[in-house]
Design an enzyme around this catalytic site. Structure first.
Site, PDB file in Angstrom:
ATOM      1  N   THR A  76       0.967  -1.239  -0.169  1.00 47.19           N
ATOM      2  CA  THR A  76       0.062  -0.161  -0.317  1.00 47.19           C
ATOM      3  C   THR A  76       1.174   1.001   0.099  1.00 47.19           C
ATOM      4  O   THR A  76       0.233   2.559  -0.674  1.00 47.19           O
ATOM      5  CB  THR A  76      -1.031   0.317   1.180  1.00 47.19           C
ATOM      6  OG1 THR A  76      -1.542  -0.827   1.055  1.00 47.19           O
ATOM      7  CG2 THR A  76      -2.155   1.371   0.973  1.00 47.19           C
ATOM      8  N   LYS A  92      -8.537  -0.634  -5.395  1.00 43.98           N
ATOM      9  CA  LYS A  92      -7.655  -1.955  -4.762  1.00 43.98           C
ATOM     10  C   LYS A  92      -9.047  -2.996  -4.956  1.00 43.98           C
ATOM     11  O   LYS A  92      -9.682  -3.653  -3.883  1.00 43.98           O
ATOM     12  CB  LYS A  92      -7.540  -1.833  -3.501  1.00 43.98           C
ATOM     13  CG  LYS A  92      -7.551  -2.512  -2.225  1.00 43.98           C
ATOM     14  CD  LYS A  92      -6.237  -3.726  -2.230  1.00 43.98           C
ATOM     15  CE  LYS A  92      -5.987  -4.066  -0.971  1.00 43.98           C
ATOM     16  NZ  LYS A  92      -4.697  -4.758  -1.085  1.00 43.98           N
ATOM     17  N   GLU A 121      -3.305  -1.941  -6.735  1.00 47.53           N
ATOM     18  CA  GLU A 121      -2.659  -3.082  -5.805  1.00 47.53           C
ATOM     19  C   GLU A 121      -3.471  -4.243  -5.422  1.00 47.53           C
ATOM     20  O   GLU A 121      -4.960  -4.637  -5.377  1.00 47.53           O
ATOM     21  CB  GLU A 121      -2.958  -2.421  -4.577  1.00 47.53           C
ATOM     22  CG  GLU A 121      -2.322  -2.598  -3.347  1.00 47.53           C
ATOM     23  CD  GLU A 121      -2.202  -2.711  -1.810  1.00 47.53           C
ATOM     24  OE1 GLU A 121      -1.781  -2.761  -0.871  1.00 47.53           O
ATOM     25  OE2 GLU A 121      -2.726  -1.418  -1.837  1.00 47.53           O
ATOM     26  N   GLY A 122      -2.141  -4.891  -5.381  1.00 47.83           N
ATOM     27  CA  GLY A 122      -2.848  -6.619  -5.261  1.00 47.83           C
ATOM     28  C   GLY A 122      -3.268  -7.280  -3.840  1.00 47.83           C
ATOM     29  O   GLY A 122      -2.950  -6.566  -2.577  1.00 47.83           O
ATOM     30  N   VAL A 123      -3.433  -8.066  -3.432  1.00 46.77           N
ATOM     31  CA  VAL A 123      -3.945  -8.947  -2.244  1.00 46.77           C
ATOM     32  C   VAL A 123      -2.566  -9.816  -1.486  1.00 46.77           C
ATOM     33  O   VAL A 123      -2.088 -10.965  -2.351  1.00 46.77           O
ATOM     34  CB  VAL A 123      -4.951 -10.336  -1.704  1.00 46.77           C
ATOM     35  CG1 VAL A 123      -6.183  -8.857  -1.796  1.00 46.77           C
ATOM     36  CG2 VAL A 123      -4.983 -10.475  -3.022  1.00 46.77           C
ATOM     37  N   GLY A 124      -1.961  -9.775  -0.521  1.00 44.69           N
ATOM     38  CA  GLY A 124      -1.191 -10.839   0.059  1.00 44.69           C
ATOM     39  C   GLY A 124       0.189 -11.173  -1.015  1.00 44.69           C
ATOM     40  O   GLY A 124       0.301  -9.426  -1.322  1.00 44.69           O
ATOM     41  N   GLU A 128      11.341  -1.388   3.682  1.00 42.70           N
ATOM     42  CA  GLU A 128      12.744  -0.995   4.045  1.00 42.70           C
ATOM     43  C   GLU A 128      11.131  -1.809   5.491  1.00 42.70           C
ATOM     44  O   GLU A 128      10.587  -0.404   6.273  1.00 42.70           O
ATOM     45  CB  GLU A 128      13.815  -0.494   4.741  1.00 42.70           C
ATOM     46  CG  GLU A 128      14.713  -0.384   3.545  1.00 42.70           C
ATOM     47  CD  GLU A 128      15.406   0.227   4.120  1.00 42.70           C
ATOM     48  OE1 GLU A 128      15.354   1.533   4.789  1.00 42.70           O
ATOM     49  OE2 GLU A 128      16.184   0.809   3.245  1.00 42.70           O
TER      50      GLU A 128
END
Length: 230
Positions: A24, A45, A123-126, A184
């Site tokens: 995200t 999303k 944005e994807g998931v996991g 990071e």
């Protein structure tokens, strides 16, 4: 290792090495970076679990962050067509909510977002192999929408294995990995620079930049740390 970024036209898919890799923050930073280039950039999303009920319906924190980073600001239901309350894998969250996730509504929502923007950051998931349903994987969505892929590598112990496996899976699924971002997430990671060098030597895509650890990351500031795959 590639050194030149392949061309990305009007769409991008952001996946990660795992849940909590920083997708995200990276997606929002990419949106701000595209906007700094003078582009109309909106986030998406497609599927989100772990949502909170408000006056306007179910809302997901990550999806709201994407909406706030977008310009123009899209309708929430287009940005996040499937919002499920339980903080579970999408397949389980959808089952608990009695929702059937399907490609056609996602394709229609993407088309509406694309009509109002120069680029859509999805944005994807996991991680890459996390399924959306029993019969629908993220690769199916990426292929249906013709999305180039950016991999967010959560910089922590085990990231070399996770990143290489993810890159290999993306290629095996016939999808185009156009870059990777170092996120990071562990401020105490040992040998961070050495790990970055090993990743850069082994991942078959350009390095787009690093997002330093921060307890409260500010994507608008982090945007300057990225090289866009344009």
């Amino acid at each position: 290792m590639q050194t030149r970024c392949p061309t990305v036209t009007d769409r991008l898919y952001v996946t990660g090495t795992d849940t909590g890799a920083g997708k995200t923050v990276a997606s929002c930073a990419l949106l701000h970076a595209f906007r700094a280039r003078g582009l109309r950039a909106v986030g998406m999303k497609p599927v989100a679990s772990g949502c909170t009920r408000g006056d306007e319906g179910w809302r997901n924190e990550d999806a709201l962050a994407l909406q706030a980073a977008s310009d123009p600001r899209p309708a929430y239901d287009d940005l996040n067509p499937f919002a499920m309350p339980e903080p579970l894998a999408p397949e389980l969250a959808a089952r608990a909510a009695g929702v059937e996730i399907a490609l056609p509504p996602l394709q229609a929502a993407f088309a509406r977002l694309r009509a109002q923007s120069d680029i859509v950051v999805v944005e994807g998931v996991g991680g890459w192999a996390a399924p959306l349903t029993a019969t629908l994987d993220q690769r199916d969505l990426v292929q249906a929408l013709r999305l180039p892929v950016v991999l967010v590598v959560g910089m922590r112990l085990g990231c070399l294995n996770h990143a290489r496996l993810s890159a290999a899976a993306i290629a095996a699924d016939g999808c185009d990995l156009v870059g990777w971002i170092a996120s990071e997430v562990d401020p105490d990671m040992a040998c961070r620079e050495e790990n970055l060098q090993l990743l850069a030597a082994r991942l078959p895509a350009p390095f787009l930049g690093r997002l330093p650890y921060a307890p409260d990351p500010q994507p608008v500031r982090l945007a300057a740390q990225l090289t866009l795959p344009l």
